[in-house]
Design a protein around this motif. Sequence first.
Motif, short mmCIF file in Angstrom:
data_model
loop_
_atom_site.label_atom_id
_atom_site.label_comp_id
_atom_site.label_asym_id
_atom_site.label_seq_id
_atom_site.Cartn_x
_atom_site.Cartn_y
_atom_site.Cartn_z
N ARG A 1 0.76 -1.27 0.09
CA ARG A 1 -0.09 -0.25 0.05
C ARG A 1 0.84 1.25 0.01
N ALA A 2 2.09 1.06 0.65
CA ALA A 2 2.77 2.39 0.56
C ALA A 2 3.33 2.69 -0.76
N TRP A 3 3.66 1.70 -1.62
CA TRP A 3 4.10 2.05 -3.01
C TRP A 3 2.96 2.56 -3.61
N THR A 4 1.72 2.12 -3.64
CA THR A 4 0.88 2.81 -4.52
C THR A 4 0.38 4.00 -4.06
N ALA A 5 0.29 4.16 -2.69
CA ALA A 5 0.24 5.57 -2.26
C ALA A 5 1.31 6.68 -2.52
N PHE A 6 2.57 5.99 -2.56
CA PHE A 6 3.49 6.98 -2.96
C PHE A 6 3.50 7.38 -4.39
N ASP A 7 3.15 6.41 -5.37
CA ASP A 7 2.91 6.78 -6.72
C ASP A 7 1.96 7.83 -7.06
N ARG A 8 0.93 7.74 -6.02
CA ARG A 8 -0.19 8.91 -6.19
C ARG A 8 0.23 10.13 -5.64
N GLY A 9 0.78 10.05 -4.51
CA GLY A 9 1.19 11.23 -3.67
C GLY A 9 2.30 11.82 -4.40
N ALA A 10 3.22 11.05 -4.84
CA ALA A 10 4.38 11.88 -5.40
C ALA A 10 4.04 12.66 -6.87
N ARG A 11 3.19 11.95 -7.18
CA ARG A 11 2.65 12.72 -8.77
C ARG A 11 2.11 13.90 -8.54
N GLU A 12 1.08 14.00 -7.33
CA GLU A 12 0.40 15.13 -7.05
C GLU A 12 1.38 16.33 -6.59
N MET A 13 2.40 15.74 -5.69
CA MET A 13 3.31 16.91 -5.28
C MET A 13 4.18 17.52 -6.41
N ILE A 14 4.74 16.43 -7.23
CA ILE A 14 5.61 16.88 -8.34
C ILE A 14 5.05 17.97 -9.22
N ARG A 15 3.58 17.82 -9.58
CA ARG A 15 2.61 18.46 -10.37
C ARG A 15 2.84 19.78 -10.16
N TYR A 16 2.88 20.13 -8.64
CA TYR A 16 2.88 21.54 -8.18
C TYR A 16 4.24 22.19 -7.95
N ARG A 17 5.46 21.46 -8.59
CA ARG A 17 6.77 21.88 -8.43
C ARG A 17 7.32 22.22 -9.78
#
Length: 461
Positions: free
Chosen positions: A31-47
């Motif tokens: 679950r940590a990996w699938t959560a990381f995939d989603r969370g990282a994508r959202e975070m990078i989108r605003y950088r």
Amino acid sequence: MDDDAGRGGTAAVRLLGGVSLAEALDTADPRAWTAFDRGAREMIRYRSSLPPSVTGEAAQARLALELCHPDGRVREAALDQAVGHPVLLPLLVVRAGDWVAPVRERAREVLDEVLDVETAVALAPVILRVGRRERGSFGVELLGGVLRGAPRERLMPLYTHTDRTVRRFAFRLAVEEGLLSPGELARRASWDDDAVVQTLCSDAAVAAVAGEGDWDDVLEPLLDARSPRARAAGVTALRRAGRPERAVGFLADRAAVVRACARYVVRQHGTDPLPWYRERCADPAVPPGAVIGLAECGQRADAALLWPLFGHPEPRVRARAVAGLRTLDMTDVARLLPLLDDPAPGVVRETATALLPSAGVLPDGPLMARLGVEWPRQVRVAAFRLLDARGGIVGLRAAVALLDDPDDKLRAWAGQSVQRWHPAPGAEHGDPEVGELLDRARHLFSEYVLKRRKWEAGLSA
């Protein structure tokens, strides 16, 4: 952003802050990996951009972020580099289900190249989690293909994995490939706490020895199993094994499904279980399962054997007697009411359940008196359950009386009851008692909110 994506975004921020991948997220949790995939994508989108090229652990962290980048070209370019970082292979699995075709196809090619038995066992939890997605079936099929020809000892970690989805997959594979003996399957069925695994393994074990084989090796683990499903499978198999007489010993089992299977086997053997139940219920040493078993296959006249059991010294017998009379539709309010004061919580719960259909005609005075804190919790819960079911102003009185109860759950239940309360059809909306009760409820709610705020302020001080 949901909680999973939020946790993944937090992990991504920590990676950017210089924390290692192992510290930023639990790499053993799919679950940590699938959560990381989603969370990282959202975070990078605003950088605006990722940090410049780096080496060591920082390079690994950057690669992890690139594998989750919103830009498909960045994700695709990072795939080949992931092979050199085994800890990042779960993200390769995630990308094999990517929504962008070129990314998805390249990830599948790379995954096909690197997935051997050892890697497949390690990645199985992530593969099976991603496999539930729309484009995730490739990984599951590849996993099955790799493990299908693996030595049985290499699959042992999957049989005891904490993730039940992994265990289900492993045992389905074991059954299809004949990797476990009937005795091993029976023992797994008796140990595992997952209902799907219990059914899968017990059915496969019985089927494997249906023609010829060692029934003892299968029957004993199943009949001794803690799981009702496994015991039921063992009891049913007694008929095929030519040992139906042993089913009699399970007529008083604690589980309804096992009792039902035992009755089936006994009847198929030409014996009516009803006289057996009647004989046991007339014996002072009656087992609890025999009491409810009598009700499950008996007649209303059998209530005569159950009423005397209200005074039995064993609480489970008293509770089953109440449940049995409810099953026979022989509820007697006058006889049941005294059991609301029984010292055994199980008896009180069963009594309240039996009295619920009669809640509208129960005397509210004695029930209201049992809401007091001097009564045991199970008595207060049963009394409120019946008063709340009655509704109207009686239900409102009961709920308001419990708004300052010391038990958190009971107090919360009462609060919910007050909030959804409405006058009974035909009742006077202007009843002054209703106004007084609702005013008291508002006062108690305000006091509770104030106390809660003070408590929270004390924690943060």
